[in-house]
Design a protein around this motif. Structure first.
Motif, PDB file in Angstrom:
ATOM      1  N   ALA A 174      13.161   3.580  -6.839  1.00  0.00           N
ATOM      2  CA  ALA A 174      14.683   3.163  -7.066  1.00  0.00           C
ATOM      3  C   ALA A 174      14.655   1.891  -8.139  1.00  0.00           C
ATOM      4  CB  ALA A 174      15.455   2.986  -5.649  1.00  0.00           C
ATOM      5  N   ALA A 175      13.783   1.090  -7.985  1.00  0.00           N
ATOM      6  CA  ALA A 175      13.721  -0.199  -8.823  1.00  0.00           C
ATOM      7  C   ALA A 175      13.272  -0.115 -10.174  1.00  0.00           C
ATOM      8  CB  ALA A 175      13.015  -1.116  -7.878  1.00  0.00           C
ATOM      9  N   SER A 176      12.643   1.240 -10.585  1.00  0.00           N
ATOM     10  CA  SER A 176      11.882   1.224 -11.611  1.00  0.00           C
ATOM     11  C   SER A 176      12.804   1.908 -12.639  1.00  0.00           C
ATOM     12  CB  SER A 176      10.618   1.801 -11.381  1.00  0.00           C
ATOM     13  OG  SER A 176       9.817   1.056 -10.347  1.00  0.00           O
ATOM     14  N   ASN A 177      12.028   1.800 -13.949  1.00  0.00           N
ATOM     15  CA  ASN A 177      12.796   2.476 -15.256  1.00  0.00           C
ATOM     16  C   ASN A 177      11.912   4.046 -15.519  1.00  0.00           C
ATOM     17  OD1 ASN A 177      14.529   0.366 -15.675  1.00  0.00           O
ATOM     18  ND2 ASN A 177      12.871  -0.839 -16.529  1.00  0.00           N
ATOM     19  N   ASN A 178      10.697   3.888 -14.968  1.00  0.00           N
ATOM     20  CA  ASN A 178      10.047   5.316 -15.123  1.00  0.00           C
ATOM     21  C   ASN A 178       9.118   5.494 -14.018  1.00  0.00           C
ATOM     22  OD1 ASN A 178       7.767   3.822 -16.046  1.00  0.00           O
ATOM     23  ND2 ASN A 178       8.913   3.356 -17.841  1.00  0.00           N
ATOM     24  N   PHE A 179       8.338   6.542 -14.149  1.00  0.00           N
ATOM     25  CA  PHE A 179       7.545   6.727 -12.873  1.00  0.00           C
ATOM     26  C   PHE A 179       6.310   6.045 -12.907  1.00  0.00           C
ATOM     27  CE2 PHE A 179       5.681   9.923 -15.746  1.00  0.00           C
ATOM     28  CZ  PHE A 179       4.098   9.736 -15.325  1.00  0.00           C
ATOM     29  N   GLU A 180       5.750   5.578 -14.253  1.00  0.00           N
ATOM     30  CA  GLU A 180       4.403   4.776 -14.436  1.00  0.00           C
ATOM     31  C   GLU A 180       4.823   3.416 -13.829  1.00  0.00           C
ATOM     32  OE1 GLU A 180       5.943   6.471 -16.935  1.00  0.00           O
ATOM     33  OE2 GLU A 180       4.499   7.396 -18.281  1.00  0.00           O
ATOM     34  N   GLU A 181       5.962   2.838 -14.034  1.00  0.00           N
ATOM     35  CA  GLU A 181       6.484   1.595 -13.352  1.00  0.00           C
ATOM     36  C   GLU A 181       6.602   1.677 -11.811  1.00  0.00           C
ATOM     37  OE1 GLU A 181       9.815   0.107 -15.296  1.00  0.00           O
ATOM     38  OE2 GLU A 181      10.251  -1.381 -13.574  1.00  0.00           O
ATOM     39  N   ALA A 182       7.198   2.869 -11.448  1.00  0.00           N
ATOM     40  CA  ALA A 182       7.133   3.004 -10.078  1.00  0.00           C
ATOM     41  C   ALA A 182       6.041   3.255  -9.236  1.00  0.00           C
ATOM     42  CB  ALA A 182       8.141   4.220  -9.738  1.00  0.00           C
ATOM     43  N   PHE A 183       5.080   3.765  -9.901  1.00  0.00           N
ATOM     44  CA  PHE A 183       3.588   3.781  -9.247  1.00  0.00           C
ATOM     45  C   PHE A 183       3.016   2.293  -9.408  1.00  0.00           C
ATOM     46  CE2 PHE A 183       2.456   8.727 -10.051  1.00  0.00           C
ATOM     47  CZ  PHE A 183       3.391   9.003  -9.258  1.00  0.00           C
ATOM     48  N   SER A 184       3.249   1.816 -10.353  1.00  0.00           N
ATOM     49  CA  SER A 184       2.456   0.458 -10.453  1.00  0.00           C
ATOM     50  C   SER A 184       3.130  -0.529  -9.566  1.00  0.00           C
ATOM     51  CB  SER A 184       2.749  -0.120 -11.810  1.00  0.00           C
ATOM     52  OG  SER A 184       2.092  -1.300 -12.075  1.00  0.00           O
ATOM     53  N   VAL A 185       4.401  -0.232  -9.277  1.00  0.00           N
ATOM     54  CA  VAL A 185       5.013  -1.417  -8.215  1.00  0.00           C
ATOM     55  C   VAL A 185       4.554  -0.951  -7.220  1.00  0.00           C
ATOM     56  CG1 VAL A 185       7.258  -1.863  -7.239  1.00  0.00           C
ATOM     57  CG2 VAL A 185       7.078  -1.798  -9.816  1.00  0.00           C
ATOM     58  N   TYR A 186       4.446   0.134  -6.822  1.00  0.00           N
ATOM     59  CA  TYR A 186       4.286   0.824  -5.393  1.00  0.00           C
ATOM     60  C   TYR A 186       2.742   0.455  -5.046  1.00  0.00           C
ATOM     61  CZ  TYR A 186       2.022   4.258  -2.287  1.00  0.00           C
ATOM     62  OH  TYR A 186       1.330   4.939  -1.448  1.00  0.00           O
ATOM     63  N   GLU A 187       1.846   0.548  -6.129  1.00  0.00           N
ATOM     64  CA  GLU A 187       0.407   0.319  -5.694  1.00  0.00           C
ATOM     65  C   GLU A 187       0.147  -1.178  -5.401  1.00  0.00           C
ATOM     66  OE1 GLU A 187      -2.264   2.775  -7.828  1.00  0.00           O
ATOM     67  OE2 GLU A 187      -3.561   1.149  -7.948  1.00  0.00           O
ATOM     68  N   ASN A 188       0.909  -2.190  -6.178  1.00  0.00           N
ATOM     69  CA  ASN A 188       0.680  -3.472  -6.325  1.00  0.00           C
ATOM     70  C   ASN A 188       1.163  -3.983  -4.963  1.00  0.00           C
ATOM     71  OD1 ASN A 188      -0.546  -3.866  -8.886  1.00  0.00           O
ATOM     72  ND2 ASN A 188       1.252  -4.073  -9.811  1.00  0.00           N
ATOM     73  N   ALA A 189       2.369  -3.372  -4.542  1.00  0.00           N
ATOM     74  CA  ALA A 189       2.935  -3.883  -3.221  1.00  0.00           C
ATOM     75  C   ALA A 189       2.017  -3.258  -2.088  1.00  0.00           C
ATOM     76  CB  ALA A 189       4.218  -3.190  -3.001  1.00  0.00           C
ATOM     77  N   ARG A 190       1.380  -2.334  -2.276  1.00  0.00           N
ATOM     78  CA  ARG A 190       0.688  -1.722  -1.054  1.00  0.00           C
ATOM     79  C   ARG A 190      -0.829  -1.817  -0.884  1.00  0.00           C
ATOM     80  NH1 ARG A 190       2.888  -1.395   3.047  1.00  0.00           N
ATOM     81  NH2 ARG A 190       1.549   0.170   3.942  1.00  0.00           N
ATOM     82  N   ARG A 191      -1.444  -1.963  -1.818  1.00  0.00           N
ATOM     83  CA  ARG A 191      -2.752  -1.911  -1.905  1.00  0.00           C
ATOM     84  C   ARG A 191      -3.371  -2.769  -0.870  1.00  0.00           C
ATOM     85  NH1 ARG A 191      -3.975  -1.687  -7.219  1.00  0.00           N
ATOM     86  NH2 ARG A 191      -3.791  -3.873  -7.107  1.00  0.00           N
ATOM     87  N   GLU A 192      -3.077  -4.067  -1.034  1.00  0.00           N
ATOM     88  CA  GLU A 192      -3.880  -5.353  -0.351  1.00  0.00           C
ATOM     89  C   GLU A 192      -3.535  -4.937   1.395  1.00  0.00           C
ATOM     90  OE1 GLU A 192      -2.784  -9.143  -1.760  1.00  0.00           O
ATOM     91  OE2 GLU A 192      -3.645  -9.912   0.050  1.00  0.00           O
ATOM     92  N   ARG A 193      -2.034  -4.712   1.421  1.00  0.00           N
ATOM     93  CA  ARG A 193      -1.567  -4.618   2.894  1.00  0.00           C
ATOM     94  C   ARG A 193      -2.446  -3.373   3.529  1.00  0.00           C
ATOM     95  NH1 ARG A 193       0.721  -5.819   7.691  1.00  0.00           N
ATOM     96  NH2 ARG A 193       1.835  -4.093   8.554  1.00  0.00           N
ATOM     97  N   ALA A 194      -2.147  -2.124   2.881  1.00  0.00           N
ATOM     98  CA  ALA A 194      -2.844  -0.866   3.449  1.00  0.00           C
ATOM     99  C   ALA A 194      -4.594  -1.069   3.503  1.00  0.00           C
ATOM    100  CB  ALA A 194      -2.490   0.222   2.784  1.00  0.00           C
ATOM    101  N   ASN A 195      -4.893  -1.320   2.444  1.00  0.00           N
ATOM    102  CA  ASN A 195      -6.624  -1.474   2.408  1.00  0.00           C
ATOM    103  C   ASN A 195      -6.851  -2.655   3.501  1.00  0.00           C
ATOM    104  OD1 ASN A 195      -6.239   0.423   0.553  1.00  0.00           O
ATOM    105  ND2 ASN A 195      -7.378  -0.827  -0.998  1.00  0.00           N
ATOM    106  N   GLY A 196      -6.121  -3.692   3.571  1.00  0.00           N
ATOM    107  CA  GLY A 196      -6.532  -4.817   4.449  1.00  0.00           C
ATOM    108  C   GLY A 196      -6.324  -4.181   6.011  1.00  0.00           C
TER     109      GLY A 196
END
Ligand SMILES: Cc1cc2nc3c(=O)[nH]c(=O)nc-3n(C[C@H](O)[C@H](O)[C@H](O)COP(=O)(O)OP(=O)(O)OC[C@H]3O[C@@H](n4cnc5c(N)ncnc54)[C@H](O)[C@@H]3O)c2cc1C
Length: 394
Positions: free
Chosen positions: A322-344
């Protein structure tokens, strides 16, 4: 973003949560599930406040609370004497702003499935077992074992711990057997010894093993989970039958009423699975594919957070689209928001095995409390979304 064609592989808790979150933000999705019918196996699942924030936001929280029944206090009990060592009140709403529920997996899954289908009756395609994918510059083609192919713009792999999507995109990986085997069963509450029913949500922690039980469906069923050491390789799947003798063998010095609970399990209703552990991934996405839930960060059960992480992922992925202009941006936002939390949490779950079972300490350590490490205070509905590198300001 103009509406991309979004395909999800796997209609489990993660896949359906992702579908619901994306639908909430106005996207049309297709979920491809290998099974002939949507459903879940008979076991309990705890849903902690961090995941309940998302389920409340997505409109299924009330149904979940109804199915679960009253909130329970948690008792740590002495492995051999049954003495109650510590009680933790169920004060999650006060502390974290959302409830903590114990649910039958089928009830959580059904709540998600009916919400997804209410939004779009054609959303879920059954009997579609993902086989392979080919990424092109303009789209992606998925191939299923039933011979069908499907063209999409983006693919979200939600096909669980042994994810074929992950294998196709990132290649094979090292899987370590942890030397631990888990058992699970459901019993009618009428078969549960009275002294166990007194503290229906309780854990008995011994060195190298534990037994956990909690009630489901408004205290009509008891869910039992136990973990013991087993040096020989055990299957990973969650549906391998086990015998009560195999289970009880790990617990010969357990508090007698708890051992009675194990012995009350009916033949044919006990299952086991070997706990495997994988290293955290440094990327969840590649090209037009991303992953979520156990496909992205399969974890051992010691924090009871696998499903909760999948639900958190789904909420954040929906917000990222919802916050991104294209899927590449959405994936990047998602991954940056989630990786540290979920891998942690994946790594914390690995450590928790040793902490609670006293392998690194001198004895069992039922006091080890993941809440002290901020596990439940995360809210995927409001957690900041880091901007994608190079993204334009919204
Ligand atoms: C007994 C038990 C108790 C647990 N307790 C808890 C708990 O208390 N709290 C908690 O948070 N977590 C718990 N977990 C972990 C949690 O269940 C998982 O982390 C969670 O189910 C992950 O969801 P998922 O959707 O990513 O994967 P899954 O639930 O594994 O779903 C994957 C889906 O993908 C489908 N699929 C697989 N391969 C393909 C394919 N090739 N093509 C199409 N479809 C495919 C499967 O059929 C399935 O529907 C528990 C797990 C077990 C086994």
């Amino acid at each position: 973003m103009s509406s991309p064609r979004i395909s999800i592989i796997g209609g489990g808790i993660g896949g359906l949560s992702a579908a619901l979150a994306l639908q909430h933000f106005g996207y049309r999705v297709r979920v491809f599930e290998q099974a002939r019918e949507l459903g879940e196996f008979g076991a309990g699942v705890v849903v902690s406040p961090n995941a309940m924030h998302a389920l409340n936001f997505l409109g299924v929280g009330e149904q979940i609370a109804r199915e679960a029944g009253p909130a329970e206090a948690f008792a740590s009990r002495h492995f051999q004497t049954g003495e109650v060592l510590k009680i933790r009140r169920n004060d999650h709403v006060e502390r974290f702003g959302a409830a903590f529920h114990q649910l039958h997996r089928a009830d959580l899954h059904a709540a998600l499935a009916s919400a997804v289908r209410r939004n779009d009756p054609d959303c879920v395609l059954l009997s579609h077992c993902f086989e392979a994918l080919t990424q092109h510059s303009s789209d992606l083609v998925t191939k299923f074992t039933n011979g069908k192919t499907f063209t999409t713009d983006v693919l979200i792999g939600c096909d669980g711990a042994a994810s074929k999507v992950r294998a196709r995109v990132f290649g094979d990986e090292v899987v370590n057997y942890t030397g631990q085997v888990a058992f699970r069963a459901l019993l009618p509450m009428a078969d549960v010894p009275a002294s166990i029913q007194e503290h229906p949500f309780a854990m008995f922690v011994g060195v190298n093993r534990y037994l956990l039980h909690y009630p489901l469906r408004r205290r009509t069923i008891m869910n039992v989970i136990g973990v013991g050491r087993e040096p020989r390789w055990q299957e990973e799947g969650w549906r391998t039958s086990a015998t009560v003798a195999e289970f009880a063998r790990h617990y010969d010095d357990l508090y007698p009423a708890a051992l009675q609970l194990i012995r009350a399990i009916s033949p044919g209703t006990l299952f086991k699975w070997g706990l495997r552990d994988r290293e955290p991934l440094q990327r969840y996405s590649k090209g037009r594919v991303t992953m979520l839930g156990d496909a992205a960060h399969p974890m051992t059960p010691f924090l009871g957070q696998g499903a909760c992480m999948a639900i958190e992922d789904a909420m954040v992925l929906g917000r990222a689209f919802a916050a991104s202009n294209n899927f590449e941006e959405a994936f990047s936002v998602y991954e940056n928001a989630r990786r540290e939390r979920a891998n942690g949490v994946q790594l914390a779950s690995r450590r928790q095995a040793d902490q609670i079972q006293g392998v690194t300490a001198k004895g069992p350590n039922p006091g080890a409390d993941p809440l002290d490490r901020g596990l439940y205070s995360y809210n995927p509905v409001t957690a900041p979304l880091p901007r994608a590198a190079g993204a334009c300001a919204p």
